[in-house]
Motif scaffolding. Structure first.
Motif, PDB file in Angstrom:
ATOM      1  N   ASN A   1       0.733  -1.267   0.039  1.00 51.95           N
ATOM      2  CA  ASN A   1       0.188  -0.096  -0.074  1.00 51.95           C
ATOM      3  C   ASN A   1       0.799   1.239  -0.105  1.00 51.95           C
ATOM      4  O   ASN A   1       0.296   2.374  -0.364  1.00 51.95           O
ATOM      5  CB  ASN A   1      -0.981  -0.060   1.288  1.00 51.95           C
ATOM      6  CG  ASN A   1      -1.939  -1.340   1.112  1.00 51.95           C
ATOM      7  OD1 ASN A   1      -2.076  -1.779   0.189  1.00 51.95           O
ATOM      8  ND2 ASN A   1      -2.271  -1.581   2.347  1.00 51.95           N
ATOM      9  N   GLY A   2       2.117   1.189   0.165  1.00 53.31           N
ATOM     10  CA  GLY A   2       2.894   2.371   0.367  1.00 53.31           C
ATOM     11  C   GLY A   2       3.008   3.063   1.789  1.00 53.31           C
ATOM     12  O   GLY A   2       3.383   4.013   1.908  1.00 53.31           O
ATOM     13  N   TYR A   3       2.084   2.493   2.535  1.00 49.64           N
ATOM     14  CA  TYR A   3       2.024   3.066   3.964  1.00 49.64           C
ATOM     15  C   TYR A   3       1.780   1.664   4.912  1.00 49.64           C
ATOM     16  O   TYR A   3       1.153   0.817   4.277  1.00 49.64           O
ATOM     17  CB  TYR A   3       1.254   4.245   4.070  1.00 49.64           C
ATOM     18  CG  TYR A   3      -0.058   3.810   4.064  1.00 49.64           C
ATOM     19  CD1 TYR A   3      -1.050   3.801   5.110  1.00 49.64           C
ATOM     20  CD2 TYR A   3      -0.638   3.903   2.697  1.00 49.64           C
ATOM     21  CE1 TYR A   3      -2.409   3.456   5.034  1.00 49.64           C
ATOM     22  CE2 TYR A   3      -2.143   3.527   2.546  1.00 49.64           C
ATOM     23  CZ  TYR A   3      -2.903   3.366   3.876  1.00 49.64           C
ATOM     24  OH  TYR A   3      -4.135   3.085   3.799  1.00 49.64           O
ATOM     25  N   CYS A   4       2.002   2.096   6.253  1.00 52.38           N
ATOM     26  CA  CYS A   4       1.190   1.242   7.192  1.00 52.38           C
ATOM     27  C   CYS A   4       1.124   1.933   8.443  1.00 52.38           C
ATOM     28  O   CYS A   4       1.840   2.985   8.702  1.00 52.38           O
ATOM     29  CB  CYS A   4       1.700  -0.284   7.338  1.00 52.38           C
ATOM     30  SG  CYS A   4       3.261  -0.215   8.211  1.00 52.38           S
TER      31      CYS A   4
ATOM     32  N   ILE B   1       5.219   5.928   6.246  1.00 52.23           N
ATOM     33  CA  ILE B   1       5.003   5.983   4.931  1.00 52.23           C
ATOM     34  C   ILE B   1       6.149   5.679   4.231  1.00 52.23           C
ATOM     35  O   ILE B   1       7.241   6.276   4.333  1.00 52.23           O
ATOM     36  CB  ILE B   1       4.655   7.756   4.644  1.00 52.23           C
ATOM     37  CG1 ILE B   1       3.334   8.200   5.364  1.00 52.23           C
ATOM     38  CG2 ILE B   1       4.339   8.131   3.083  1.00 52.23           C
ATOM     39  CD1 ILE B   1       3.431   9.630   5.380  1.00 52.23           C
TER      40      ILE B   1
ATOM     41  N   HIS C   1       7.416   4.648  -2.879  1.00 54.53           N
ATOM     42  CA  HIS C   1       6.449   3.505  -3.278  1.00 54.53           C
ATOM     43  C   HIS C   1       6.009   3.507  -4.655  1.00 54.53           C
ATOM     44  O   HIS C   1       6.172   2.556  -5.583  1.00 54.53           O
ATOM     45  CB  HIS C   1       5.110   3.624  -2.526  1.00 54.53           C
ATOM     46  CG  HIS C   1       3.972   2.774  -3.013  1.00 54.53           C
ATOM     47  ND1 HIS C   1       4.205   1.217  -2.660  1.00 54.53           N
ATOM     48  CD2 HIS C   1       2.848   2.838  -3.610  1.00 54.53           C
ATOM     49  CE1 HIS C   1       2.958   0.940  -3.107  1.00 54.53           C
ATOM     50  NE2 HIS C   1       2.454   1.549  -3.959  1.00 54.53           N
TER      51      HIS C   1
ATOM     52  N   VAL D   1       3.114  10.694  -2.255  1.00 56.07           N
ATOM     53  CA  VAL D   1       1.865   9.946  -1.692  1.00 56.07           C
ATOM     54  C   VAL D   1       0.966  10.305  -2.482  1.00 56.07           C
ATOM     55  O   VAL D   1       0.621  11.743  -2.927  1.00 56.07           O
ATOM     56  CB  VAL D   1       1.793  10.516  -0.253  1.00 56.07           C
ATOM     57  CG1 VAL D   1       2.809   9.848   0.763  1.00 56.07           C
ATOM     58  CG2 VAL D   1       1.622  12.092   0.027  1.00 56.07           C
ATOM     59  N   ASP D   2      -0.018   9.690  -2.903  1.00 59.05           N
ATOM     60  CA  ASP D   2      -1.141   9.762  -3.680  1.00 59.05           C
ATOM     61  C   ASP D   2      -2.190  10.106  -2.955  1.00 59.05           C
ATOM     62  O   ASP D   2      -2.637  10.014  -2.056  1.00 59.05           O
ATOM     63  CB  ASP D   2      -1.550   9.043  -4.997  1.00 59.05           C
ATOM     64  CG  ASP D   2      -1.979   7.660  -4.547  1.00 59.05           C
ATOM     65  OD1 ASP D   2      -2.478   7.690  -3.127  1.00 59.05           O
ATOM     66  OD2 ASP D   2      -1.909   6.738  -5.254  1.00 59.05           O
TER      67      ASP D   2
ATOM     68  N   GLN E   1      -4.184   7.563  -1.072  1.00 61.33           N
ATOM     69  CA  GLN E   1      -3.461   6.933   0.145  1.00 61.33           C
ATOM     70  C   GLN E   1      -3.794   8.087   1.371  1.00 61.33           C
ATOM     71  O   GLN E   1      -4.259   7.555   2.429  1.00 61.33           O
ATOM     72  CB  GLN E   1      -2.028   7.063  -0.133  1.00 61.33           C
ATOM     73  CG  GLN E   1      -1.411   5.971  -1.073  1.00 61.33           C
ATOM     74  CD  GLN E   1       0.170   6.104  -1.068  1.00 61.33           C
ATOM     75  OE1 GLN E   1       0.541   7.160  -1.432  1.00 61.33           O
ATOM     76  NE2 GLN E   1       0.862   5.044  -1.092  1.00 61.33           N
TER      77      GLN E   1
ATOM     78  N   GLU F   1      -7.208   7.367   2.409  1.00 61.49           N
ATOM     79  CA  GLU F   1      -7.344   5.851   3.269  1.00 61.49           C
ATOM     80  C   GLU F   1      -6.524   6.247   4.700  1.00 61.49           C
ATOM     81  O   GLU F   1      -7.267   5.824   5.685  1.00 61.49           O
ATOM     82  CB  GLU F   1      -6.627   4.956   2.447  1.00 61.49           C
ATOM     83  CG  GLU F   1      -7.282   4.288   1.165  1.00 61.49           C
ATOM     84  CD  GLU F   1      -6.172   3.651   0.284  1.00 61.49           C
ATOM     85  OE1 GLU F   1      -5.132   3.520   0.743  1.00 61.49           O
ATOM     86  OE2 GLU F   1      -6.760   3.104  -0.661  1.00 61.49           O
ATOM     87  N   ILE F   2      -5.675   6.834   4.731  1.00 54.31           N
ATOM     88  CA  ILE F   2      -4.992   7.311   6.053  1.00 54.31           C
ATOM     89  C   ILE F   2      -6.054   7.966   6.845  1.00 54.31           C
ATOM     90  O   ILE F   2      -6.289   7.593   8.222  1.00 54.31           O
ATOM     91  CB  ILE F   2      -3.884   8.178   5.739  1.00 54.31           C
ATOM     92  CG1 ILE F   2      -2.769   7.203   5.135  1.00 54.31           C
ATOM     93  CG2 ILE F   2      -3.233   8.867   7.224  1.00 54.31           C
ATOM     94  CD1 ILE F   2      -1.443   8.104   4.613  1.00 54.31           C
TER      95      ILE F   2
END
Length: 409
Positions: A146-149, A161, A165, A178-179, A182, A185-186
């Motif tokens: 996902n490019g983050y968690c 982050i 990614h 970061v798009d 994302q 979603e964060i």
């Protein structure tokens, strides 16, 4: 946690080590770090890790809860540098008895130039094992996918982050990103959490420009304004990043609120530091949060000098001082008014700074820029002068010397 007036207060200590750029001495790009995989550890002053263990860790009087690394552990995608650098980080974490280590990836940690692998730029960091960049396999899978968690602890929520990614080639690796999907979603993730944890965002690329020689606007994290807006709306307490090797602590404002941004500088990279008056640095950040209020923080900084090892920061601007803070919400003029009233009430020639900190706690949480504003305001309005110690920290406040007063006597 400590209960105070039925409101819970949480305090944590975070060690921050960024941009090691660790590599072997035979690296094709040349030597770009004080930390080499084949360096001998004695004399200790010539090895950033050994000198850190001997000179910095004994300076700690508090427990260190977590160690964060904002990326660029190696230099130029050197696999041995990444493996050894991660081992060095974990060695320090072990020596400090931290609860956990959290890292994110930097542009030097991936093969965006496809020097090693022609089909997978993340192959090396994904395959080194050793619980990189954090222990949980489930979270590692989320991070890579996902490019983050989010890494959750009882006292802190860490948004990790992966600003690399979207790096798939040399052309796409010009800046971090970061798009907007994302970011949404964060925000949704945090909205579902009903707690008052400390919240920290950890990222490699910088979300704002800094006053460096030949600044590159295209190097700033893409969509950073939207990201910071989302983090402020989600009540994040601080944003920590690496990449620029420029140690700094500033605020990003949005909608009447703001978020402090710590630019970590570099633990051991050589490129471009001394020529701009900057030193390698390490930070220890203490964050305290009461209820749902915005957190306050204190940051202590150490500097590395080749051949001398580590010392408490004393290099002066543009470096961070050995002690600074963030989170004061009081207007600088109001703080100055209180300082003047305190000065007048003491009927003394001068007041020690540590006494001011007791009476006016907000001064502990002023950023370097706010401290400069405070000094100027005290001078302009009250003719009070801030005196500094040899460590370049405020030591006392007294009446500004006016030679005209001597002439009129």
């Amino acid at each position: 946690m400590n209960a105070k007036n039925s409101v819970e207060s949480t305090s944590i200590n975070i060690a921050i080590i960024s941009d090691l750029h660790c590599h072997h001495s035979s690296h094709p790009l040349g030597i770009n770090s004080h930390l080499l995989t084949d360096s001998l550890r004695n004399p200790a002053a010539e090895h950033p890790i050994q000198s850190f263990i001997e000179q910095v860790i004994p300076d700690f009087k508090e427990n260190i809860d977590y160690l964060f690394c904002p990326g660029d552990i190696t230099n130029g995608t050197d696999p041995q540098g990444l493996i050894s650098g991660w081992d060095f980080i974990n060695e320090i974490a072990h020596e400090m008895s931290t609860k956990d280590v959290i890292a994110t990836i930097g542009n030097h940690d991936i093969d965006s130039r496809q020097q090693i692998s022609k089909d997978e730029v993340f192959r090396v960091p994904k395959k080194i094992g050793k619980s990189y960049p954090f222990k949980s396999k489930e979270l590692r899978d989320e991070y890579w996918a996902n490019g983050y968690c989010f890494v959750e602890f009882p006292d802190v929520r860490v948004l990790v982050i992966n600003s690399c990614h979207f790096h798939r080639s040399k052309d796409t690796a010009v800046q971090g990103k970061v798009d907007k999907a994302q970011i949404e979603e964060i925000k949704k993730y945090v909205e579902k959490r009903e707690d008052s944890k400390i919240q920290v965002a950890l990222c490699h690329h910088h979300p704002m420009e800094y006053p460096l020689p030949n600044p590159q606007a295209e190097d700033v994290l893409e969509n950073s304004a939207d990201l910071l807006k989302g983090l402020i709306e989600s009540n994040f307490d601080v944003f920590v990043h690496g990449h620029k090797h420029y140690p700094s602590l500033e605020y990003h404002p949005c909608g009447g609120k703001r978020i402090p941004i710590l630019s970590s500088g570099s633990f051991s990279a050589k490129s471009g530091l001394m020529m701009h008056g900057m030193f390698n640095s390490f930070h220890m950040m203490t964050i305290t949060k009461t209820g749902n209020n915005q957190a306050v923080g204190k940051i202590r900084t150490w500097e590395y000098l080749e051949g001398n090892g580590w010392r408490r920061a004393n290099g002066g601007p543009p470096n961070l001082p050995s002690y600074t803070g963030f989170g004061s919400n009081k207007n600088i003029k109001d703080i100055c008014l209180e300082i003047n009233q305190l000065y007048q009430s003491k009927n003394s020639v001068e007041i020690r700074w540590d006494k001011i900190e007791v009476e006016i706690p907000e001064v502990q949480y002023l950023t370097p820029k706010e401290l400069v504003d405070l000094e100027k305001t005290l001078d302009d309005i009250y003719e009070l002068e801030v005196n500094y110690s040899k460590e370049r920290l405020p030591s006392k406040i007294g009446k500004k010397y006016n030679p005209n007063e001597d002439e009129n006597r």
